[in-house]
Design a protein around this motif. Structure first.
Motif, PDB file in Angstrom:
ATOM      1  N   GLU A  17     102.355  63.463 -62.319  1.00 43.15           N
ATOM      2  CA  GLU A  17     101.072  62.763 -62.413  1.00 43.15           C
ATOM      3  C   GLU A  17     100.290  63.178 -63.651  1.00 43.15           C
ATOM      4  O   GLU A  17      99.603  62.370 -64.276  1.00 43.15           O
ATOM      5  N   ALA A  77     104.587  69.517 -54.171  1.00 41.09           N
ATOM      6  CA  ALA A  77     103.309  69.196 -54.814  1.00 41.09           C
ATOM      7  C   ALA A  77     103.284  69.664 -56.261  1.00 41.09           C
ATOM      8  O   ALA A  77     102.575  69.087 -57.096  1.00 41.09           O
ATOM      9  N   ARG A  98     105.111  66.868 -58.113  1.00 41.69           N
ATOM     10  CA  ARG A  98     104.251  65.679 -58.208  1.00 41.69           C
ATOM     11  C   ARG A  98     103.119  65.896 -59.208  1.00 41.69           C
ATOM     12  O   ARG A  98     102.763  64.988 -59.967  1.00 41.69           O
ATOM     13  N   GLU A 158     111.868  70.990 -55.885  1.00 42.19           N
ATOM     14  CA  GLU A 158     112.485  69.762 -55.380  1.00 42.19           C
ATOM     15  C   GLU A 158     113.287  69.968 -54.103  1.00 42.19           C
ATOM     16  O   GLU A 158     113.938  69.032 -53.613  1.00 42.19           O
ATOM     17  N   PHE A 165     110.658  63.604 -54.137  1.00 43.58           N
ATOM     18  CA  PHE A 165     109.483  64.474 -54.171  1.00 43.58           C
ATOM     19  C   PHE A 165     108.601  64.254 -55.393  1.00 43.58           C
ATOM     20  O   PHE A 165     107.440  64.661 -55.392  1.00 43.58           O
ATOM     21  N   SER A 166     109.135  63.614 -56.416  1.00 46.97           N
ATOM     22  CA  SER A 166     108.302  63.302 -57.581  1.00 46.97           C
ATOM     23  C   SER A 166     107.531  62.012 -57.388  1.00 46.97           C
ATOM     24  O   SER A 166     106.536  61.762 -58.083  1.00 46.97           O
ATOM     25  N   GLY A 167     108.003  61.142 -56.478  1.00 47.06           N
ATOM     26  CA  GLY A 167     107.406  59.822 -56.311  1.00 47.06           C
ATOM     27  C   GLY A 167     107.922  58.809 -57.306  1.00 47.06           C
ATOM     28  O   GLY A 167     107.433  57.673 -57.349  1.00 47.06           O
TER      29      GLY A 167
END
Length: 245
Positions: free
Chosen positions: A236, A229, A232, A188, A26-28
């Motif tokens: 980011e 989100a 993320r 998460e 979920f974090s990428g």
């Protein structure tokens, strides 16, 4: 990019590995950019903040509000190590996101009242964003997220900014400074992950064991598309470029 550090406290491999996989998904991030340290196994040692883009702290079986005489030596060590690290994090306003256990750890270190007043059963609750913040830039004003906790913050310290709330738990997220965050809900966690934890912690006092199947069924009917989100957005916002040697 400098990696992120995930601090974990789950002793059971099934829950610990599911948590790490969920933070990755979920974090990428990938395993090169999200390192895990299992505090229940190994002392933390020195953490050079400049080596990392940010630090994440997941949930787990420890409770800040447990009576001191009931805490194991491992829990006492983990709390001491996290307390010292969080003091440095807050002083430096270093990127930090604590989830569930992380909110009590950060809050307790900063003078919040952490007690059993606003515990919530395992399942999805409605979260309301009460203060605009980049962490919630990609979620609606009201969204569902999974919770399940025996303790919560009942009084925030005056220098903390309340970001999100729920009807049964007034402090669902807060910020200190510009970059230090904590959430009571799990950013998460999806239905599969929740079901893994229900199986692992079936007899840990979060719910009656005979309720496990009903909790898992309800999890798959919950709309928890938005909490990732939040994770993320944190990544980011705080990813930092490593210096070129």
């Amino acid at each position: 990019m400098k990696p992120f550090l995930l601090l974990a406290t789950r002793a059971e491999d099934a829950a610990a590995d599911e948590e790490y996989a969920a933070f990755l998904r979920f974090s990428g991030l990938d395993e090169r950019s999200l390192h895990r340290h299992r505090l229940e196994r190994t002392p933390l040692g020195d953490v050079a903040l400049d080596d990392w883009s940010g630090i994440l702290l997941g949930g787990g079986p420890f409770n800040v509000s447990d009576p001191e005489d009931t805490k194991t030596p491992v829990q006492q060590r983990v709390e001491a190590e996290l307390g010292a690290l969080i003091a440095r994090i807050v002083e430096a306003d270093f990127p930090f996101l604590g989830a569930c256990y992380g909110i009590g750890t950060l809050g307790g270190q900063q003078g919040a009242v952490v007690d059993r007043t606003y515990s919530e059963p395992v399942g999805a609750v409605e979260i309301t964003v009460v203060e605009p913040d980049p962490l919630f830039r990609d979620v609606p004003p009201v969204f569902e997220a999974f919770v399940g906790h025996k303790e919560a913050i009942s009084v925030l310290p005056p220098h903390a900014v309340l970001l999100a709330s729920s009807p049964s738990c007034p402090v669902q997220a807060f910020r200190i400074g510009r970059h230090v965050y904590a959430t009571q809900f799990h950013p998460e966690l999806d239905a599969d992950g929740l079901c893994t934890r229900v199986d692992v912690y079936k007899y840990a006092g979060y719910f009656k064991p005979e309720e496990a199947d009903e909790i898992k069924a309800l999890a798959y009917r919950s709309d928890v598309r938005y909490p990732p989100a939040v994770l993320r957005a944190f990544v980011e916002q705080h990813a930092r470029t490593a210096a070129i040697p």
